[in-house]
Design a protein around this motif. Structure first.
Motif, PDB file in Angstrom:
ATOM      1  N   ARG A  16      33.400  44.900  43.345  1.00  0.00           N
ATOM      2  CA  ARG A  16      33.694  43.961  43.976  1.00  0.00           C
ATOM      3  C   ARG A  16      34.982  42.480  44.562  1.00  0.00           C
ATOM      4  N   TYR A  17      35.766  42.996  43.183  1.00  0.00           N
ATOM      5  CA  TYR A  17      36.223  41.485  43.547  1.00  0.00           C
ATOM      6  C   TYR A  17      36.246  41.045  44.644  1.00  0.00           C
ATOM      7  N   PHE A  18      36.635  39.282  44.791  1.00  0.00           N
ATOM      8  CA  PHE A  18      37.064  38.773  45.691  1.00  0.00           C
ATOM      9  C   PHE A  18      37.330  37.625  45.113  1.00  0.00           C
ATOM     10  N   PRO A  19      38.716  36.709  46.677  1.00  0.00           N
ATOM     11  CA  PRO A  19      38.426  35.329  46.116  1.00  0.00           C
ATOM     12  C   PRO A  19      37.676  34.226  45.772  1.00  0.00           C
ATOM     13  N   ASP A  20      37.338  33.551  44.951  1.00  0.00           N
ATOM     14  CA  ASP A  20      35.921  32.709  45.118  1.00  0.00           C
ATOM     15  C   ASP A  20      36.869  31.953  46.248  1.00  0.00           C
ATOM     16  N   GLU A  49      43.976  39.401  40.515  1.00  0.00           N
ATOM     17  CA  GLU A  49      45.904  39.381  41.297  1.00  0.00           C
ATOM     18  C   GLU A  49      46.398  39.116  40.540  1.00  0.00           C
ATOM     19  N   LYS A  50      45.957  37.818  40.639  1.00  0.00           N
ATOM     20  CA  LYS A  50      46.620  36.816  39.957  1.00  0.00           C
ATOM     21  C   LYS A  50      46.752  35.897  39.077  1.00  0.00           C
ATOM     22  N   PRO A  51      46.807  36.370  38.058  1.00  0.00           N
ATOM     23  CA  PRO A  51      46.873  35.585  37.092  1.00  0.00           C
ATOM     24  C   PRO A  51      47.101  34.653  36.796  1.00  0.00           C
ATOM     25  N   ILE A  52      47.170  33.237  35.893  1.00  0.00           N
ATOM     26  CA  ILE A  52      47.763  32.216  35.578  1.00  0.00           C
ATOM     27  C   ILE A  52      48.887  32.569  34.342  1.00  0.00           C
ATOM     28  N   VAL A  53      49.141  33.825  33.976  1.00  0.00           N
ATOM     29  CA  VAL A  53      50.402  33.408  32.773  1.00  0.00           C
ATOM     30  C   VAL A  53      50.823  35.454  33.315  1.00  0.00           C
ATOM     31  N   GLY A  54      51.763  35.335  33.853  1.00  0.00           N
ATOM     32  CA  GLY A  54      52.727  37.075  33.459  1.00  0.00           C
ATOM     33  C   GLY A  54      53.074  37.344  32.789  1.00  0.00           C
ATOM     34  N   PRO A  55      53.695  38.794  32.917  1.00  0.00           N
ATOM     35  CA  PRO A  55      54.565  39.375  31.823  1.00  0.00           C
ATOM     36  C   PRO A  55      54.975  38.308  30.561  1.00  0.00           C
ATOM     37  N   GLY A  56      54.909  38.522  28.960  1.00  0.00           N
ATOM     38  CA  GLY A  56      54.986  37.791  27.958  1.00  0.00           C
ATOM     39  C   GLY A  56      55.474  38.697  26.660  1.00  0.00           C
ATOM     40  N   ASN A  79      54.917  43.822  23.806  1.00  0.00           N
ATOM     41  CA  ASN A  79      54.691  43.071  25.959  1.00  0.00           C
ATOM     42  C   ASN A  79      53.498  42.766  25.374  1.00  0.00           C
ATOM     43  N   VAL A  80      52.998  41.450  26.382  1.00  0.00           N
ATOM     44  CA  VAL A  80      51.745  41.348  27.264  1.00  0.00           C
ATOM     45  C   VAL A  80      52.143  41.053  27.882  1.00  0.00           C
ATOM     46  N   THR A  81      50.867  42.125  28.794  1.00  0.00           N
ATOM     47  CA  THR A  81      51.168  41.861  30.584  1.00  0.00           C
ATOM     48  C   THR A  81      50.518  40.707  31.517  1.00  0.00           C
ATOM     49  N   ARG A  82      50.148  40.185  30.597  1.00  0.00           N
ATOM     50  CA  ARG A  82      49.323  39.468  31.557  1.00  0.00           C
ATOM     51  C   ARG A  82      48.120  37.799  29.882  1.00  0.00           C
ATOM     52  N   ALA A  83      47.409  37.218  31.110  1.00  0.00           N
ATOM     53  CA  ALA A  83      46.471  36.196  30.483  1.00  0.00           C
ATOM     54  C   ALA A  83      46.007  35.158  31.636  1.00  0.00           C
ATOM     55  N   HIS A  84      44.662  35.472  31.832  1.00  0.00           N
ATOM     56  CA  HIS A  84      43.846  35.080  32.532  1.00  0.00           C
ATOM     57  C   HIS A  84      42.593  34.202  32.373  1.00  0.00           C
ATOM     58  N   LEU A  85      42.379  33.616  33.354  1.00  0.00           N
ATOM     59  CA  LEU A  85      41.326  32.344  32.672  1.00  0.00           C
ATOM     60  C   LEU A  85      39.757  32.923  33.488  1.00  0.00           C
ATOM     61  N   GLU A  86      39.063  32.760  32.825  1.00  0.00           N
ATOM     62  CA  GLU A  86      37.366  32.718  33.244  1.00  0.00           C
ATOM     63  C   GLU A  86      36.846  32.293  32.605  1.00  0.00           C
TER      64      GLU A  86
END
Ligand code: ADP
Ligand code: MG
Length: 479
Positions: free
Chosen positions: A270-274, A95-102, A117-124
């Protein structure tokens, strides 16, 4: 009739030396299962420790695409079972990625540009690898890759053709290479792409049902996979059927996509905050330090090359797409002082050779100085386009001095009009029929027929005669 709608999810392996939550090395090609630690395997009692380098790289990418950097982001557990994921979950951001819209700008072949448009970029973290081709009848598991940092870059569904999708992917590739945050090597899996494809009647604003083609691993396959999938979906609709939302795989040998799993079989992650990781808080000074460390990016370099070297928008676009190629070109242009000529040679002969031999500019045998020497000899009329090509080929095979090649091969251009006149006279006397035809023809036809005589003279001069002089002397002697 139909319009294609495409959105890409691009996974980029970040080139940190250690993993995203542990100190194990990330180097490619090590002995299987020698680079995974207890943390990468998620053993009980160990805690992940975030690698600051990965955040720096993600922030740099965000800044490069003019995106919103989220000052607080959260790591979640994405739960699923697979043999190459022994801990049973992947640490990702939901839900909360490090990079938002670009946004990024893509250039299509005709020089026309579009903003995507880029929706988001997240780390994993990456998972391990299943190895199917080493043991007979058994799948091997190599966990070296487990815990390698990935940046997943998600686009809006705004791409309209396979070619646009490839252009977008190339821009992403170009940016990560300029930022030096990944080697971007698609063949080794450092950059992988999931292609989401749907179609809809032209003019419609509603999205059609999409399929997702997983893990396509080259630019060419992305283009082919999407084109194939668009054709398949159109056929279904034309036959009165409907597209089923599912995950598919592209088979390059058969040039077809095949179902992998349907939505009904899709995982509920079943995502949940680590609970082992705190929210990631990034302060302004970290962002500003990253901004200060940004290199010159492709768009800026393109504008600079157009201004500094007087080359066209299109040429500059092609040259800057690959950072190493851009550097090579600039060196040739700077040494020789011939921007346009350098652009012609790099985009022509050099790129053709790279394509043909399937190599990169960093392994190219002709150095910028050698190419620049060659350009100087074209400029001072020692070489014509034909003999220049001969010298270029000699450089490719390892000869190193342009002037030595010219001397040894006797390639100095013949500019002495007396010598050229003698050859022209010979050609005229040996081809009396053609000469009679030429003289009887209209001037329109004559200009077409002149090529034959020019060819004969060039041949007799072993390609060394100055073509302008040959043309000039021939036209006057033939009339
Ligand atoms: P998920 O999380 O299920 O993979 P998302 O909504 O995050 O789905 O979308 C993933 C990607 O699919 C994005 O790149 C998005 O642009 C693209 N996408 C979503 N809907 C469509 C559609 N109808 N046609 C083509 N691409 C789509
Ligand atoms: Mg997805």
């Amino acid at each position: 009739m139909y319009e294609a709608v495409i959105g890409l999810e691009v996974h980029v392996q970040l080139s940190t030396t250690s993993k995203i939550f542990s100190g194990s090395p990330t180097a490619f090609g090590a002995e299987p299962n020698t680079q995974a630690s207890l943390i990468d395997l998620g053993m009980p009692g160990v805690l992940p420790v975030p690698n600051a380098k990965a955040f720096e790289m993600a922030v740099k990418f965000g800044l490069a695409i003019d995106a919103k950097i989220e000052q607080e982001s959260i790591f979640d557990r994405k739960n699923y079972f697979y043999p190459d994921l022994p801990k049973g979950y992947q640490i990702s951001q939901f839900e909360k990625p490090i990079v938002g819209p670009g946004r990024v700008t893509i250039m299509i072949d005709d020089g026309h540009t579009r903003t995507i448009n880029v929706t988001r970029a997240h780390l994993e973290e990456d998972a391990g690898k299943s190895i199917h081709d080493v043991f007979d009848g058994i799948t091997g598991i190599d966990l070296n890759r487990a815990g390698t940092p990935l940046l997943e870059i998600v686009s809006e569904p705004e791409l309209r053709s396979a070619r646009e999708a490839v252009a977008y992917l190339k821009v992403i590739h170009s940016i990560i290479r300029y930022l030096d945050i990944s080697d971007g090597n698609m063949a080794e899996g450092s950059m992988r792409c999931d292609c989401n494809v749907s179609i809809r009647p032209e003019g419609s604003q509603v999205l059609g049902t999409r399929t997702e083609i997983k893990n396509v691993n080259s630019f060419r396959f992305v283009e082919k996979a999407i084109d194939t999938e668009i054709r398949r979906q159109i056929e279904i609709l034309e036959d009165g059927g409907r597209v089923v939302q599912e995950t598919r795989l592209y088979d390059p040998d058969k040039d077809e996509t095949r179902p992998m799993r349907s939505k009904e079989e899709a995982n509920d992650y079943r995502y949940f905050p680590d609970p082992d990781l705190l929210p990631i808080v990034i302060d302004d000074s970290f962002i500003e330090t990253c901004r200060g460390n940004l290199p010159e990016l492709p768009d800026a370099r393109k504008a600079r090359y157009i201004a500094e070297y007087g080359i066209t928008d299109y040429d500059a676009g092609v040259l800057v797409a690959d950072r190493d190629l851009a550097d090579y070109f600039a060196e040739v242009a700077n040494i020789s002082g011939e921007g346009k000529l350098a652009a012609n040679w790099v985009m022509g002969s050099v790129l053709a050779e790279l394509n043909q031999t399937n190599t990169t500019i960093t392994k190219f045998p002709v150095s910028p100085r050698q190419l620049s020497d060659l350009l100087s000899r074209i400029k001072d009329d020692t070489l014509n386009s034909k003999t220049a090509k001969t010298v270029f080929e000699a450089l490719l095979t390892g000869d190193d001095e342009v002037d030595t090649i010219i001397e040894e091969k006797g390639l100095v251009q013949m500019t002495d009009t007396g010598a050229i006149e003698a050859i022209v006279d010979e050609v005229i006397s040996e081809n009396s029929d053609q000469v009679a035809n030429y003289r009887a023809a209209t001037s329109d036809k004559q200009s077409k027929m002149l090529g034959f005589f020019v060819g004969q003279v060039m041949k007799k001069s072993q390609g060394k005669a100055n073509p302008q002089a040959v043309n000039h002397i021939l036209s006057s002697k033939l009339t």
